[in-house]
Design a protein around this motif. Structure first.
Motif, PDB file in Angstrom:
ATOM      1  N   ASN A 224       1.608 -14.533  26.664  1.00 37.07           N
ATOM      2  CA  ASN A 224       0.606 -15.298  27.410  1.00 37.07           C
ATOM      3  C   ASN A 224       0.650 -16.785  27.051  1.00 37.07           C
ATOM      4  N   ARG A 225       1.713 -17.196  26.353  1.00 35.24           N
ATOM      5  CA  ARG A 225       1.899 -18.602  26.011  1.00 35.24           C
ATOM      6  C   ARG A 225       3.348 -18.992  26.262  1.00 35.24           C
ATOM      7  N   PHE A 226       3.602 -20.296  26.383  1.00 34.29           N
ATOM      8  CA  PHE A 226       4.975 -20.774  26.491  1.00 34.29           C
ATOM      9  C   PHE A 226       5.747 -20.339  25.246  1.00 34.29           C
ATOM     10  N   VAL A 227       6.914 -19.759  25.433  1.00 33.70           N
ATOM     11  CA  VAL A 227       7.714 -19.229  24.328  1.00 33.70           C
ATOM     12  C   VAL A 227       8.772 -20.255  23.928  1.00 33.70           C
ATOM     13  N   THR A 228       8.839 -20.549  22.634  1.00 36.31           N
ATOM     14  CA  THR A 228       9.901 -21.436  22.139  1.00 36.31           C
ATOM     15  C   THR A 228      10.858 -20.606  21.289  1.00 36.31           C
TER      16      THR A 228
ATOM     17  N   ILE B  57      12.181 -10.334  11.555  1.00 31.86           N
ATOM     18  CA  ILE B  57      12.202 -10.205  10.112  1.00 31.86           C
ATOM     19  C   ILE B  57      11.472  -8.915   9.742  1.00 31.86           C
ATOM     20  N   ASP B  58      12.103  -8.095   8.924  1.00 29.85           N
ATOM     21  CA  ASP B  58      11.524  -6.827   8.467  1.00 29.85           C
ATOM     22  C   ASP B  58      11.026  -5.969   9.622  1.00 29.85           C
ATOM     23  N   GLY B  59      11.814  -5.904  10.688  1.00 32.36           N
ATOM     24  CA  GLY B  59      11.455  -5.078  11.832  1.00 32.36           C
ATOM     25  C   GLY B  59      10.370  -5.650  12.709  1.00 32.36           C
ATOM     26  N   GLY B  60       9.928  -6.872  12.434  1.00 29.55           N
ATOM     27  CA  GLY B  60       8.881  -7.505  13.221  1.00 29.55           C
ATOM     28  C   GLY B  60       9.419  -8.659  14.044  1.00 29.55           C
ATOM     29  N   LEU B  61       8.921  -8.800  15.269  1.00 25.98           N
ATOM     30  CA  LEU B  61       9.327  -9.861  16.187  1.00 25.98           C
ATOM     31  C   LEU B  61       8.307 -11.000  16.131  1.00 25.98           C
ATOM     32  N   TRP B  62       8.803 -12.206  15.865  1.00 27.51           N
ATOM     33  CA  TRP B  62       7.976 -13.409  15.850  1.00 27.51           C
ATOM     34  C   TRP B  62       8.495 -14.389  16.899  1.00 27.51           C
ATOM     35  N   HIS B  63       7.590 -15.163  17.477  1.00 29.40           N
ATOM     36  CA  HIS B  63       8.035 -16.263  18.343  1.00 29.40           C
ATOM     37  C   HIS B  63       7.112 -17.455  18.190  1.00 29.40           C
ATOM     38  N   GLY B  64       7.657 -18.616  18.506  1.00 28.30           N
ATOM     39  CA  GLY B  64       6.891 -19.842  18.488  1.00 28.30           C
ATOM     40  C   GLY B  64       6.279 -20.122  19.845  1.00 28.30           C
TER      41      GLY B  64
ATOM     42  N   GLY C 229       1.058 -28.492  25.043  1.00 25.96           N
ATOM     43  CA  GLY C 229       0.301 -29.697  24.736  1.00 25.96           C
ATOM     44  C   GLY C 229       0.454 -30.056  23.266  1.00 25.96           C
ATOM     45  N   ASP C 230      -0.670 -30.226  22.573  1.00 27.38           N
ATOM     46  CA  ASP C 230      -0.663 -30.563  21.147  1.00 27.38           C
ATOM     47  C   ASP C 230      -0.807 -29.335  20.258  1.00 27.38           C
ATOM     48  N   GLN C 231      -0.832 -28.146  20.872  1.00 30.46           N
ATOM     49  CA  GLN C 231      -1.072 -26.926  20.105  1.00 30.46           C
ATOM     50  C   GLN C 231       0.187 -26.085  20.016  1.00 30.46           C
ATOM     51  N   SER C 232       0.432 -25.555  18.825  1.00 28.46           N
ATOM     52  CA  SER C 232       1.610 -24.743  18.579  1.00 28.46           C
ATOM     53  C   SER C 232       1.274 -23.719  17.506  1.00 28.46           C
ATOM     54  N   ASP C 233       1.855 -22.532  17.627  1.00 26.45           N
ATOM     55  CA  ASP C 233       1.653 -21.537  16.584  1.00 26.45           C
ATOM     56  C   ASP C 233       2.844 -20.593  16.501  1.00 26.45           C
ATOM     57  N   LEU C 234       2.849 -19.815  15.425  1.00 24.81           N
ATOM     58  CA  LEU C 234       3.815 -18.738  15.220  1.00 24.81           C
ATOM     59  C   LEU C 234       3.085 -17.428  15.451  1.00 24.81           C
ATOM     60  N   ARG C 235       3.723 -16.512  16.205  1.00 24.94           N
ATOM     61  CA  ARG C 235       3.066 -15.256  16.536  1.00 24.94           C
ATOM     62  C   ARG C 235       3.957 -14.064  16.203  1.00 24.94           C
ATOM     63  N   ARG C 236       3.377 -13.102  15.518  1.00 27.21           N
ATOM     64  CA  ARG C 236       4.036 -11.808  15.373  1.00 27.21           C
ATOM     65  C   ARG C 236       3.499 -10.913  16.481  1.00 27.21           C
ATOM     66  N   VAL C 237       4.409 -10.358  17.275  1.00 28.02           N
ATOM     67  CA  VAL C 237       3.992  -9.590  18.435  1.00 28.02           C
ATOM     68  C   VAL C 237       4.543  -8.166  18.372  1.00 28.02           C
ATOM     69  N   ASP C 238       3.871  -7.271  19.049  1.00 27.06           N
ATOM     70  CA  ASP C 238       4.331  -5.897  19.174  1.00 27.06           C
ATOM     71  C   ASP C 238       5.511  -5.881  20.139  1.00 27.06           C
ATOM     72  N   PRO C 239       6.694  -5.460  19.698  1.00 25.49           N
ATOM     73  CA  PRO C 239       7.869  -5.510  20.576  1.00 25.49           C
ATOM     74  C   PRO C 239       7.793  -4.536  21.758  1.00 25.49           C
ATOM     75  N   ARG C 240       6.870  -3.581  21.699  1.00 22.59           N
ATOM     76  CA  ARG C 240       6.703  -2.661  22.821  1.00 22.59           C
ATOM     77  C   ARG C 240       5.868  -3.280  23.944  1.00 22.59           C
TER      78      ARG C 240
ATOM     79  N   GLY D 145       1.789  -7.540  22.686  1.00 23.60           N
ATOM     80  CA  GLY D 145       0.478  -7.845  22.124  1.00 23.60           C
ATOM     81  C   GLY D 145       0.586  -8.624  20.829  1.00 23.60           C
ATOM     82  N   VAL D 146      -0.302  -9.603  20.641  1.00 24.59           N
ATOM     83  CA  VAL D 146      -0.260 -10.468  19.463  1.00 24.59           C
ATOM     84  C   VAL D 146      -0.903  -9.747  18.278  1.00 24.59           C
ATOM     85  N   LEU D 147      -0.143  -9.631  17.183  1.00 27.86           N
ATOM     86  CA  LEU D 147      -0.621  -8.980  15.965  1.00 27.86           C
ATOM     87  C   LEU D 147      -1.075  -9.976  14.910  1.00 27.86           C
TER      88      LEU D 147
END
Length: 232
Positions: free
Chosen positions: A135-139, A144-151, A155-166, A169-171
């Motif tokens: 639900n956000r622009f993906v960079t 890592i360790d079986g978990g999927l992360w994306h940036g 605008g001026d806001q940025s974060d790192l997200r661990r998401v459910d690969p199925r 959903g943001v974990l």
């Protein structure tokens, strides 16, 4: 969902002759980053640039343990890091709208910036095996360790997200300081991420939070298409 402030451990750069940092990867010894017309490697201990390869490098970067993969407009290049030669190319799924790139268990994972998607693709043909919605622009993208992360970066806001690969959903979310963006992303295989900083010309090391078994429950899945049906 776990939400916290990102802890920036170190900043690298700006680097001489580099206007921006896009894709980022790590070969176990050096951090590589894309800067438009070059792939550059630096030593994360000293911060010094140790190598540059003249090759189109417009977005995400990945390493499979032997080769570098680099997004260049509407294609993905497979590069021999020793010679700098492009060994093969495949079409990028976004046709030029691609962002992050990661390698995991035999496949490539490609971020789609404005489409807010992540595709798992066949590294030989470019065929799409699975698609995850965000639900956000993906960079940048990394595993890592079986978990999927994306940036993310809007605008001026940025974060790192661990998401459910199925489900996508943001974990977990690590929120960067206001105005500090993430253009590329890679794990060091341990307790930190390397994050490209776009037009800042910097790479930032961000601490990866420790995870309890409960926090990781339900989020780790095999990503090899031979063991996981496409689209599952």
């Amino acid at each position: 969902m776990i939400r916290s402030a990102a802890e920036i451990l170190r900043e690298y750069g700006p680097f001489p002759g580099v206007d921006r940092v896009d894709g980022v990867t790590f070969d176990g010894r050096h951090v590589w980053f894309a800067s438009g017309d070059k792939l550059n490697a630096f030593d994360p201990a000293s911060g010094k640039t140790v190598r540059s390869i003249e090759v189109a490098a417009h977005a995400g970067t990945a390493f499979d343990g032997q080769h570098l993969f680099q997004l260049a407009e509407d294609r993905i290049q497979k590069i021999d890091p020793k010679s700098g030669h492009v060994l093969a190319t495949i079409p990028a799924p976004g046709g030029g709208g691609d962002s992050g790139l990661a390698w995991a268990e035999g496949t490539l994972w490609v971020g789609q910036y404005r489409d807010r998607k992540i595709h798992q693709i066949d590294p030989q043909t470019g065929a799409i095996l699975r698609t995850i919605e965000s639900n956000r622009f993906v960079t940048g993208v990394t595993w890592i360790d079986g978990g999927l992360w994306h940036g993310t970066w809007e605008g001026d806001q940025s974060d790192l997200r661990r998401v459910d690969p199925r489900t996508g959903g943001v974990l977990e979310r690590l929120e960067m300081p206001l105005g500090v963006g993430i253009s590329g992303l890679e794990s060091d295989g341990g307790d930190q991420f390397f994050c490209g900083g776009g037009r800042s010309g910097k790479v930032r090391a961000v601490r990866r939070p420790r995870r309890s078994s409960a926090a990781g429950s339900g989020s780790e899945i095999p990503v090899d298409p031979r063991s996981t049906p496409p689209g599952s």
